[in-house]
Design a protein around this motif. Structure first.
Motif, PDB file in Angstrom:
ATOM      1  N   LYS A  78       0.921  -1.259  -0.026  1.00  0.00           N
ATOM      2  CA  LYS A  78       0.068  -0.031   0.030  1.00  0.00           C
ATOM      3  C   LYS A  78       0.833   1.307   0.121  1.00  0.00           C
ATOM      4  O   LYS A  78       1.726   1.479   0.900  1.00  0.00           O
ATOM      5  N   LEU A  79       0.679   2.188  -0.985  1.00  0.00           N
ATOM      6  CA  LEU A  79       1.300   3.414  -0.936  1.00  0.00           C
ATOM      7  C   LEU A  79       0.438   4.444  -1.754  1.00  0.00           C
ATOM      8  O   LEU A  79      -0.346   4.141  -2.405  1.00  0.00           O
ATOM      9  N   ASP A  80       0.465   5.684  -0.946  1.00  0.00           N
ATOM     10  CA  ASP A  80      -0.413   6.790  -1.496  1.00  0.00           C
ATOM     11  C   ASP A  80       0.927   7.643  -1.870  1.00  0.00           C
ATOM     12  O   ASP A  80       1.559   8.138  -1.139  1.00  0.00           O
ATOM     13  N   PHE A  88      -1.368   8.334  -6.973  1.00  0.00           N
ATOM     14  CA  PHE A  88      -0.936   6.954  -6.888  1.00  0.00           C
ATOM     15  C   PHE A  88      -1.614   6.386  -5.679  1.00  0.00           C
ATOM     16  O   PHE A  88      -0.971   6.766  -4.944  1.00  0.00           O
ATOM     17  N   LYS A  89      -2.530   5.755  -5.724  1.00  0.00           N
ATOM     18  CA  LYS A  89      -3.125   4.923  -4.801  1.00  0.00           C
ATOM     19  C   LYS A  89      -2.818   3.247  -5.040  1.00  0.00           C
ATOM     20  O   LYS A  89      -3.761   2.901  -5.382  1.00  0.00           O
ATOM     21  N   THR A 132       8.516  -4.116  -7.855  1.00  0.00           N
ATOM     22  CA  THR A 132       7.896  -4.132  -6.628  1.00  0.00           C
ATOM     23  C   THR A 132       8.194  -3.039  -5.779  1.00  0.00           C
ATOM     24  O   THR A 132       9.461  -2.440  -5.540  1.00  0.00           O
ATOM     25  N   ASN A 133       7.312  -2.646  -4.480  1.00  0.00           N
ATOM     26  CA  ASN A 133       7.962  -1.987  -3.528  1.00  0.00           C
ATOM     27  C   ASN A 133       7.631  -2.677  -2.301  1.00  0.00           C
ATOM     28  O   ASN A 133       7.466  -2.196  -0.954  1.00  0.00           O
ATOM     29  N   ASP A 134       7.395  -4.159  -2.453  1.00  0.00           N
ATOM     30  CA  ASP A 134       7.429  -4.941  -1.274  1.00  0.00           C
ATOM     31  C   ASP A 134       8.695  -5.609  -0.976  1.00  0.00           C
ATOM     32  O   ASP A 134       9.296  -6.403  -1.598  1.00  0.00           O
ATOM     33  N   PRO A 135       9.271  -5.245   0.261  1.00  0.00           N
ATOM     34  CA  PRO A 135      10.634  -5.236   0.680  1.00  0.00           C
ATOM     35  C   PRO A 135      10.571  -6.782   0.988  1.00  0.00           C
ATOM     36  O   PRO A 135      11.353  -7.641   1.063  1.00  0.00           O
ATOM     37  N   GLY A 210       7.959   3.393  -0.040  1.00  0.00           N
ATOM     38  CA  GLY A 210       8.328   4.401  -1.255  1.00  0.00           C
ATOM     39  C   GLY A 210       9.742   3.735  -2.059  1.00  0.00           C
ATOM     40  O   GLY A 210       9.985   4.032  -3.050  1.00  0.00           O
ATOM     41  N   GLN A 211      10.399   2.559  -1.383  1.00  0.00           N
ATOM     42  CA  GLN A 211      11.566   2.013  -2.284  1.00  0.00           C
ATOM     43  C   GLN A 211      10.879   0.860  -3.230  1.00  0.00           C
ATOM     44  O   GLN A 211      10.401  -0.080  -2.970  1.00  0.00           O
TER      45      GLN A 211
END
Length: 224
Positions: A78-80, A88-89, A132-135, A210-211
């Motif tokens: 999840k990122l806003d 971007f949601k 992805t932004n999923d670490p 945010g990465q």
């Protein structure tokens, strides 16, 4: 000509650090590839067979001499985020689905290379890209014994209390205690090649997740 995927994604990241969806990612990647390689002819959702609804995400033709197929994954937490007037949601997707889907794409691309080289005189290449932004994808599970541990696509794995490079190959299965429904929907994967999982930075924006990083796998044709 093999695509220089890191160079293409580095250029793309400068103008599009985040995407709304996988379809948005694919469109912008097509535009970037066309800008850098105008002689390539890109086709999105190229059908695998006429009678099938399955398709490859992106196929690039270089006249009658060469063809490259790409499978893309855009796996999100999840990122806003707001950038240049766009909001971007991103909604969270399942980490296990991202792991399995990436490895399944590698399997599909091996099948593509095996099939097409028997029919086509052209040189053929295949690549899998997961952004992805999923670490949890590049870090891997926090503990051992998880049901999907064989589908780990992290940079490294722990063996004998030490970290080693993660090389994925062979037959990958869910642990026996995995729900039958999951095993039916996501059957075992068989990889002929040996693939080093090596993640690279893509972009970084404001926010907890945010990465963004990407995994690029040049797929190996199965040996005859």
């Amino acid at each position: 000509m093999r695509l220089d995927v890191p160079r293409i994604l580095s250029a793309l990241a400068k103008r599009r650090p985040v995407f709304h969806s996988e379809a948005d990612f694919r469109l912008e990647l097509i535009l970037q590839i066309h800008k850098m390689h105008p002689k390539l002819c890109p086709v999105a959702e190229y059908p695998i067979r006429r009678e099938s609804k399955e398709a490859y995400d992106l196929v690039l033709f270089r006249g009658h001499r060469e063809v490259t197929a790409l499978e893309l994954k855009y796996v999100c937490q999840k990122l806003d985020y707001r950038n240049e007037g766009q909001t971007f949601k991103l909604k969270a997707s399942t980490t296990d689905a991202g792991r399995y889907g990436t490895l399944r794409d590698i399997e599909r691309m091996e099948e593509f290379l095996e099939k097409i080289r028997k029919k086509e005189p052209r040189r053929v290449h295949a690549d899998v890209i997961t952004l992805t932004n999923d670490p949890f994808l590049w870090e891997g599970p926090k503990r051992t014994g998880v049901v999907g541990e064989e589908f780990n696509i992290a940079d490294s794995v722990t063996r004998d209390n030490r970290k080693i490079k993660n090389i994925v190959s062979g037959t990958l299965r869910w642990l026996p205690r995995t729900a039958t429904k999951t095993k039916r929907a996501c059957p075992k994967i068989r990889l002929h090649g040996r693939y080093r999982m090596m993640w690279r930075d893509y972009s970084k924006v404001a926010g907890k997740f945010g990465q963004f990083r990407y995994l690029h796998i040049p797929v190996q044709p199965p040996k005859s």
